[in-house]
Write a protein that holds these residues in place. Structure first.
Motif, PDB file in Angstrom:
ATOM      1  N   LEU A   1      60.768 -43.313  49.977  1.00 14.52           N
ATOM      2  CA  LEU A   1      62.055 -43.650  49.395  1.00 14.52           C
ATOM      3  C   LEU A   1      62.050 -43.172  47.953  1.00 14.52           C
ATOM      4  CD1 LEU A   1      64.774 -45.226  49.386  1.00 14.52           C
ATOM      5  CD2 LEU A   1      63.429 -47.202  48.706  1.00 14.52           C
ATOM      6  N   ARG A   2      63.097 -42.507  47.553  1.00 14.85           N
ATOM      7  CA  ARG A   2      63.227 -42.090  46.157  1.00 14.85           C
ATOM      8  C   ARG A   2      64.624 -42.422  45.681  1.00 14.85           C
ATOM      9  NH1 ARG A   2      62.737 -35.989  44.486  1.00 14.85           N
ATOM     10  NH2 ARG A   2      64.973 -36.014  44.669  1.00 14.85           N
ATOM     11  N   ILE A   3      64.703 -43.077  44.543  1.00 19.33           N
ATOM     12  CA  ILE A   3      65.979 -43.410  43.928  1.00 19.33           C
ATOM     13  C   ILE A   3      66.065 -42.631  42.631  1.00 19.33           C
ATOM     14  CG2 ILE A   3      67.395 -45.234  42.925  1.00 19.33           C
ATOM     15  CD1 ILE A   3      65.932 -47.173  44.819  1.00 19.33           C
ATOM     16  N   GLU A   4      67.091 -41.813  42.499  1.00 19.25           N
ATOM     17  CA  GLU A   4      67.242 -40.944  41.340  1.00 19.25           C
ATOM     18  C   GLU A   4      68.555 -41.241  40.633  1.00 19.25           C
ATOM     19  OE1 GLU A   4      67.902 -36.207  40.860  1.00 19.25           O
ATOM     20  OE2 GLU A   4      66.205 -36.838  42.083  1.00 19.25           O
ATOM     21  N   LEU A   5      68.506 -41.341  39.321  1.00 21.68           N
ATOM     22  CA  LEU A   5      69.725 -41.558  38.547  1.00 21.68           C
ATOM     23  C   LEU A   5      70.449 -40.229  38.365  1.00 21.68           C
ATOM     24  CD1 LEU A   5      68.469 -43.974  35.754  1.00 21.68           C
ATOM     25  CD2 LEU A   5      69.783 -44.530  37.786  1.00 21.68           C
ATOM     26  N   PRO A   6      71.743 -40.189  38.634  1.00 25.18           N
ATOM     27  CA  PRO A   6      72.486 -38.936  38.448  1.00 25.18           C
ATOM     28  C   PRO A   6      72.751 -38.693  36.964  1.00 25.18           C
ATOM     29  CG  PRO A   6      73.957 -40.663  39.210  1.00 25.18           C
ATOM     30  CD  PRO A   6      72.572 -41.249  39.180  1.00 25.18           C
ATOM     31  N   ALA A   7      72.183 -37.649  36.445  1.00 29.53           N
ATOM     32  CA  ALA A   7      72.374 -37.293  35.039  1.00 29.53           C
ATOM     33  C   ALA A   7      72.386 -35.768  34.956  1.00 29.53           C
ATOM     34  CB  ALA A   7      71.257 -37.876  34.184  1.00 29.53           C
ATOM     35  N   PRO A   8      73.024 -35.204  33.951  1.00 28.90           N
ATOM     36  CA  PRO A   8      73.171 -33.750  33.910  1.00 28.90           C
ATOM     37  C   PRO A   8      71.869 -32.975  33.657  1.00 28.90           C
ATOM     38  CG  PRO A   8      74.210 -34.760  32.004  1.00 28.90           C
ATOM     39  CD  PRO A   8      73.767 -35.868  32.896  1.00 28.90           C
ATOM     40  N   VAL A   9      70.998 -33.435  32.770  1.00 27.29           N
ATOM     41  CA  VAL A   9      69.801 -32.669  32.419  1.00 27.29           C
ATOM     42  C   VAL A   9      68.523 -33.408  32.820  1.00 27.29           C
ATOM     43  CG1 VAL A   9      68.500 -31.587  30.548  1.00 27.29           C
ATOM     44  CG2 VAL A   9      70.999 -31.523  30.525  1.00 27.29           C
ATOM     45  N   ALA A  14      62.489 -43.266  40.721  1.00 24.39           N
ATOM     46  CA  ALA A  14      61.427 -44.170  41.160  1.00 24.39           C
ATOM     47  C   ALA A  14      61.150 -43.895  42.629  1.00 24.39           C
ATOM     48  CB  ALA A  14      61.846 -45.625  40.963  1.00 24.39           C
ATOM     49  N   THR A  15      59.886 -44.050  43.042  1.00 22.28           N
ATOM     50  CA  THR A  15      59.509 -43.812  44.430  1.00 22.28           C
ATOM     51  C   THR A  15      58.711 -44.986  44.972  1.00 22.28           C
ATOM     52  OG1 THR A  15      57.417 -42.743  43.898  1.00 22.28           O
ATOM     53  CG2 THR A  15      59.347 -41.331  44.041  1.00 22.28           C
ATOM     54  N   ALA A  16      58.765 -45.163  46.281  1.00 21.26           N
ATOM     55  CA  ALA A  16      57.957 -46.178  46.960  1.00 21.26           C
ATOM     56  C   ALA A  16      57.869 -45.788  48.431  1.00 21.26           C
ATOM     57  CB  ALA A  16      58.583 -47.564  46.824  1.00 21.26           C
ATOM     58  N   GLY A  17      56.745 -46.128  49.061  1.00 21.62           N
ATOM     59  CA  GLY A  17      56.599 -45.809  50.465  1.00 21.62           C
ATOM     60  C   GLY A  17      55.383 -46.466  51.081  1.00 21.62           C
ATOM     61  N   VAL A  18      55.258 -46.332  52.381  1.00 20.92           N
ATOM     62  CA  VAL A  18      54.112 -46.831  53.136  1.00 20.92           C
ATOM     63  C   VAL A  18      53.663 -45.718  54.072  1.00 20.92           C
ATOM     64  CG1 VAL A  18      54.793 -49.249  53.026  1.00 20.92           C
ATOM     65  CG2 VAL A  18      55.555 -47.849  54.925  1.00 20.92           C
ATOM     66  N   GLY A  19      52.404 -45.763  54.468  1.00 24.55           N
ATOM     67  CA  GLY A  19      51.913 -44.743  55.385  1.00 24.55           C
ATOM     68  C   GLY A  19      50.451 -44.933  55.700  1.00 24.55           C
ATOM     69  N   LEU A  20      49.843 -43.891  56.216  1.00 23.41           N
ATOM     70  CA  LEU A  20      48.436 -43.904  56.575  1.00 23.41           C
ATOM     71  C   LEU A  20      47.700 -42.846  55.762  1.00 23.41           C
ATOM     72  CD1 LEU A  20      48.797 -44.084  60.453  1.00 23.41           C
ATOM     73  CD2 LEU A  20      48.239 -45.957  58.900  1.00 23.41           C
ATOM     74  N   VAL A  21      46.458 -43.160  55.385  1.00 19.80           N
ATOM     75  CA  VAL A  21      45.583 -42.231  54.676  1.00 19.80           C
ATOM     76  C   VAL A  21      44.311 -42.098  55.497  1.00 19.80           C
ATOM     77  CG1 VAL A  21      44.213 -41.874  52.593  1.00 19.80           C
ATOM     78  CG2 VAL A  21      46.494 -42.816  52.413  1.00 19.80           C
ATOM     79  N   ARG A  22      43.847 -40.871  55.650  1.00 20.31           N
ATOM     80  CA  ARG A  22      42.610 -40.654  56.411  1.00 20.31           C
ATOM     81  C   ARG A  22      41.600 -39.904  55.560  1.00 20.31           C
ATOM     82  NH1 ARG A  22      39.308 -40.095  60.191  1.00 20.31           N
ATOM     83  NH2 ARG A  22      38.702 -38.325  61.433  1.00 20.31           N
ATOM     84  N   ALA A  23      40.374 -40.416  55.507  1.00 24.62           N
ATOM     85  CA  ALA A  23      39.249 -39.744  54.856  1.00 24.62           C
ATOM     86  C   ALA A  23      38.131 -39.659  55.887  1.00 24.62           C
ATOM     87  CB  ALA A  23      38.802 -40.518  53.619  1.00 24.62           C
ATOM     88  N   LYS A  34      43.415 -45.603  57.164  1.00 24.21           N
ATOM     89  CA  LYS A  34      43.785 -46.909  56.600  1.00 24.21           C
ATOM     90  C   LYS A  34      45.266 -46.928  56.241  1.00 24.21           C
ATOM     91  CE  LYS A  34      39.535 -48.409  56.489  1.00 24.21           C
ATOM     92  NZ  LYS A  34      39.061 -49.455  57.333  1.00 24.21           N
ATOM     93  N   PHE A  35      45.848 -48.118  56.249  1.00 23.43           N
ATOM     94  CA  PHE A  35      47.229 -48.357  55.840  1.00 23.43           C
ATOM     95  C   PHE A  35      47.312 -48.261  54.315  1.00 23.43           C
ATOM     96  CE2 PHE A  35      50.697 -51.261  54.684  1.00 23.43           C
ATOM     97  CZ  PHE A  35      51.722 -50.672  55.400  1.00 23.43           C
ATOM     98  N   SER A  36      48.393 -47.685  53.787  1.00 21.80           N
ATOM     99  CA  SER A  36      48.521 -47.551  52.332  1.00 21.80           C
ATOM    100  C   SER A  36      49.960 -47.747  51.871  1.00 21.80           C
ATOM    101  CB  SER A  36      48.028 -46.175  51.882  1.00 21.80           C
ATOM    102  OG  SER A  36      48.902 -45.165  52.319  1.00 21.80           O
ATOM    103  N   PHE A  37      50.071 -48.095  50.598  1.00 22.49           N
ATOM    104  CA  PHE A  37      51.348 -48.183  49.888  1.00 22.49           C
ATOM    105  C   PHE A  37      51.320 -47.119  48.796  1.00 22.49           C
ATOM    106  CE2 PHE A  37      50.329 -52.524  51.157  1.00 22.49           C
ATOM    107  CZ  PHE A  37      51.494 -52.910  51.783  1.00 22.49           C
ATOM    108  N   ASN A  38      52.481 -46.550  48.469  1.00 25.75           N
ATOM    109  CA  ASN A  38      52.555 -45.675  47.300  1.00 25.75           C
ATOM    110  C   ASN A  38      53.767 -46.069  46.470  1.00 25.75           C
ATOM    111  OD1 ASN A  38      54.887 -43.706  47.857  1.00 25.75           O
ATOM    112  ND2 ASN A  38      53.689 -43.567  49.737  1.00 25.75           N
ATOM    113  N   TYR A  39      53.675 -45.826  45.182  1.00 23.69           N
ATOM    114  CA  TYR A  39      54.707 -46.251  44.234  1.00 23.69           C
ATOM    115  C   TYR A  39      54.602 -45.361  43.008  1.00 23.69           C
ATOM    116  CZ  TYR A  39      50.374 -48.542  43.082  1.00 23.69           C
ATOM    117  OH  TYR A  39      49.041 -48.781  42.846  1.00 23.69           O
ATOM    118  N   GLY A  40      55.672 -45.252  42.276  1.00 22.93           N
ATOM    119  CA  GLY A  40      55.610 -44.446  41.059  1.00 22.93           C
ATOM    120  C   GLY A  40      56.974 -44.027  40.604  1.00 22.93           C
ATOM    121  N   GLY A  41      56.991 -42.937  39.865  1.00 25.10           N
ATOM    122  CA  GLY A  41      58.243 -42.441  39.332  1.00 25.10           C
ATOM    123  C   GLY A  41      58.015 -41.195  38.518  1.00 25.10           C
ATOM    124  N   GLY A  42      59.080 -40.721  37.942  1.00 28.05           N
ATOM    125  CA  GLY A  42      58.986 -39.522  37.137  1.00 28.05           C
ATOM    126  C   GLY A  42      60.337 -39.119  36.606  1.00 28.05           C
TER     127      GLY A  42
END
Length: 83
Positions: A1-9, A14-23, A34-42
């Motif tokens: 999921l990504r939520i982005e503010l509409p702005a000209p420049v 913000a981001t968030a999600g769930v999924g699987l990671v394999r090593a 394993k089950f994982s969560f991810n979060y962040g932004g930019g």
């Protein structure tokens, strides 16, 4: 999921999600799937239309690695094209 503010420049997001990671493999870092969560932004910045630069910082929390939570941070810079 990504939520982005509409702005000209500069467009922060913000981001968030769930999924699987394999090593896999035979080494000490091999923990299987394993089950994982991810979060962040930019922020995305348009340099000149349609090309821009993206700065991103994400965290990953992986459950059940040696009976604990494994937490990772990833920083990235990229170029994007919006058409």
């Amino acid at each position: 999921l990504r939520i982005e503010l509409p702005a000209p420049v500069f467009r922060p997001y913000a981001t968030a999600g769930v999924g699987l990671v394999r090593a896999g493999g035979d080494g000490p870092a091999a923990f299987g799937t394993k089950f994982s969560f991810n979060y962040g932004g930019g922020v995305k910045a348009t340099v000149f239309s349609p090309v821009g630069i993206r700065l991103d910082l994400r965290g990953y929390s992986i459950r059940g690695v040696e009976s604990k939570w494994l937490r990772l941070i990833e920083a990235s810079v990229g170029i994007f094209f919006s058409f």
